[in-house]
Design a protein around this motif. Sequence first.
Motif, PDB file in Angstrom:
ATOM      1  N   LYS A 193      -6.070   5.849  -9.474  1.00 18.47           N
ATOM      2  CA  LYS A 193      -6.135   4.952  -8.314  1.00 18.47           C
ATOM      3  C   LYS A 193      -5.913   3.508  -8.745  1.00 18.47           C
ATOM      4  O   LYS A 193      -6.460   3.044  -9.744  1.00 18.47           O
ATOM      5  CB  LYS A 193      -7.481   5.083  -7.609  1.00 18.47           C
ATOM      6  CG  LYS A 193      -7.553   4.317  -6.281  1.00 18.47           C
ATOM      7  CD  LYS A 193      -8.806   4.649  -5.519  1.00 18.47           C
ATOM      8  CE  LYS A 193      -8.859   3.918  -4.185  1.00 18.47           C
ATOM      9  NZ  LYS A 193      -7.738   4.322  -3.304  1.00 18.47           N
ATOM     10  N   ASP A 224       0.803  -1.221   0.000  1.00 17.64           N
ATOM     11  CA  ASP A 224       0.000   0.000   0.000  1.00 17.64           C
ATOM     12  C   ASP A 224       0.843   1.281   0.000  1.00 17.64           C
ATOM     13  O   ASP A 224       0.516   2.220  -0.738  1.00 17.64           O
ATOM     14  CB  ASP A 224      -0.958  -0.007   1.198  1.00 17.64           C
ATOM     15  CG  ASP A 224      -2.000   1.084   1.102  1.00 17.64           C
ATOM     16  OD1 ASP A 224      -2.748   1.112   0.116  1.00 17.64           O
ATOM     17  OD2 ASP A 224      -2.062   1.931   2.019  1.00 17.64           O
ATOM     18  N   PRO A 225       1.930   1.392   0.788  1.00 20.29           N
ATOM     19  CA  PRO A 225       2.745   2.611   0.694  1.00 20.29           C
ATOM     20  C   PRO A 225       3.330   2.839  -0.696  1.00 20.29           C
ATOM     21  O   PRO A 225       3.402   3.989  -1.164  1.00 20.29           O
ATOM     22  CB  PRO A 225       3.840   2.383   1.736  1.00 20.29           C
ATOM     23  CG  PRO A 225       3.245   1.437   2.723  1.00 20.29           C
ATOM     24  CD  PRO A 225       2.377   0.544   1.909  1.00 20.29           C
ATOM     25  N   VAL A 271       0.437   4.159  -2.936  1.00 17.26           N
ATOM     26  CA  VAL A 271       0.156   5.581  -2.703  1.00 17.26           C
ATOM     27  C   VAL A 271       1.236   6.453  -3.334  1.00 17.26           C
ATOM     28  O   VAL A 271       0.944   7.500  -3.934  1.00 17.26           O
ATOM     29  CB  VAL A 271       0.042   5.859  -1.191  1.00 17.26           C
ATOM     30  CG1 VAL A 271      -0.101   7.353  -0.925  1.00 17.26           C
ATOM     31  CG2 VAL A 271      -1.146   5.105  -0.598  1.00 17.26           C
ATOM     32  N   ARG A 272       2.483   6.032  -3.226  1.00 16.00           N
ATOM     33  CA  ARG A 272       3.582   6.788  -3.840  1.00 16.00           C
ATOM     34  C   ARG A 272       3.392   6.877  -5.355  1.00 16.00           C
ATOM     35  O   ARG A 272       3.612   7.932  -5.967  1.00 16.00           O
ATOM     36  CB  ARG A 272       4.905   6.100  -3.498  1.00 16.00           C
ATOM     37  CG  ARG A 272       6.138   6.944  -3.753  1.00 16.00           C
ATOM     38  CD  ARG A 272       7.395   6.130  -3.439  1.00 16.00           C
ATOM     39  NE  ARG A 272       7.449   5.718  -2.049  1.00 16.00           N
ATOM     40  CZ  ARG A 272       7.981   6.450  -1.077  1.00 16.00           C
ATOM     41  NH1 ARG A 272       8.496   7.633  -1.356  1.00 16.00           N
ATOM     42  NH2 ARG A 272       8.004   6.004   0.165  1.00 16.00           N
ATOM     43  N   GLU A 305       0.463   6.516  -7.047  1.00 15.71           N
ATOM     44  CA  GLU A 305      -0.744   7.286  -7.368  1.00 15.71           C
ATOM     45  C   GLU A 305      -0.490   8.783  -7.320  1.00 15.71           C
ATOM     46  O   GLU A 305      -0.877   9.530  -8.240  1.00 15.71           O
ATOM     47  CB  GLU A 305      -1.869   6.909  -6.401  1.00 15.71           C
ATOM     48  CG  GLU A 305      -2.412   5.505  -6.590  1.00 15.71           C
ATOM     49  CD  GLU A 305      -3.383   5.118  -5.505  1.00 15.71           C
ATOM     50  OE1 GLU A 305      -4.088   4.106  -5.669  1.00 15.71           O
ATOM     51  OE2 GLU A 305      -3.464   5.828  -4.473  1.00 15.71           O
ATOM     52  N   GLN A 306       0.156   9.241  -6.265  1.00 17.34           N
ATOM     53  CA  GLN A 306       0.375  10.677  -6.121  1.00 17.34           C
ATOM     54  C   GLN A 306       1.370  11.206  -7.144  1.00 17.34           C
ATOM     55  O   GLN A 306       1.238  12.329  -7.633  1.00 17.34           O
ATOM     56  CB  GLN A 306       0.843  10.984  -4.701  1.00 17.34           C
ATOM     57  CG  GLN A 306      -0.207  10.674  -3.644  1.00 17.34           C
ATOM     58  CD  GLN A 306       0.203  11.106  -2.256  1.00 17.34           C
ATOM     59  OE1 GLN A 306       1.308  11.593  -2.035  1.00 17.34           O
ATOM     60  NE2 GLN A 306      -0.680  10.928  -1.293  1.00 17.34           N
TER      61      GLN A 306
END
Length: 417
Positions: free
Chosen positions: A342, A316-317, A320-321, A323-324
Amino acid sequence: MSIFSRLFRSRDKPQNRMGSAFTFLFGGTTSGKTVNERTAMQTTAVYACVRILAEAVAGLPLHVYQYKTDGSKEKLVSHPLYNLLHNEPNPEMTSFVFRETLMSHLLLWGNAYAQVIRDGRGQVLALYPLLPSKMDIARTASGELTYTYYRDSEESRINPDSGTVKLRRDEVLHIPGLGFDGLVGYSPIAMAKNAIGMAMATEEYGASFFANGANPGGVLVHPGVVKDPKRVRESWNTVYQGSSNAHRIAVLEEGMKFQAIGIPPEQAQFLETRKFQINEIARIFRVPPHMVGDLEKSSFSNIEQQSLEFVKYTLDPWVVRWEQALQQSLLLPSEKTRYFVKFNVDGLLRGDYQSRMSGYATARQNGWMSANDIRQLEDMNRIPAEEGGDLYLINGNMTKLADAGAFANNQPKEVSK
């Protein structure tokens, strides 16, 4: 100009450095092995961890969504980025291969780069991965980040010898890993080069240990004086040395005897050392040991929980990295308030079949999932709305405490005669 921009105008270019005297680099280690991104991949544990994470990120569904006025989201298949991210970022690569390549760069070098090809309106047309080892980041006098890519003779068509390409910030998709300045990530391989070097050294020691099978086996004892010890030693090694000559029958002459000796403890323990280094490397990438083949502490009762923890705390981390970074680099400024990118990790978080069915039954009976909601999660075709596929149902024997007895109070009272 903001305080942040003024601060970085006077600073050096972004780099993997802490202070002025301690720099993390590839190269030699205390074990004597040279560790870099390529030699590290020859270690099975490093290769397994990189492959697991790269394939996990590459295999996740990646979509572009639009915010709706009611607070919900809608998959936006018509957006130009959707086909690039979901199917084909460039004519030479699929989305899986592109993301797998960038994720492997991110895990080995600590940074992932891709050139962004845009049209005249700023829309993204293609994405091409760039090798982090050939990329250099600097700042202009105004504080803007610039990217310089060094091409070799195979990549440069303009100059047959070499060439450099200057890229603006909006022409590069940059996904940095953990770093000291928040702009450039440092390599996990460089940070843990001693641990990886030790794993490489133990692997080489194990190979040489078994290649010289006669060396630790014992000694030849002669009752007298050996006239030519070199000839005796070479004759013995020629016939019996090496793992391919194991268990052959030895023929001794001149009253010689073979006296076996035990394996020294420091040699017998190298297997335990190798096993520990596997866990050490798995710890670097935060990969559960059972996913790299170490099932010593795994069982049927906890392996599913470990897999869920892998998604939550490891994958998950990284997601997120990604996606952003995709939203920051690929969406136009006017689109960032309306659209977002996403990954879908719901499929990895699902439990076994029995647990899923039990959860669906609870959701269906309590009215917060319809039949089509459940079928969509199970990748099944929808039931037409006219057949009740979108209905939300609740148990008839459940009611609010305040409405208790309301049905009886609403019944017509019998008139007494």
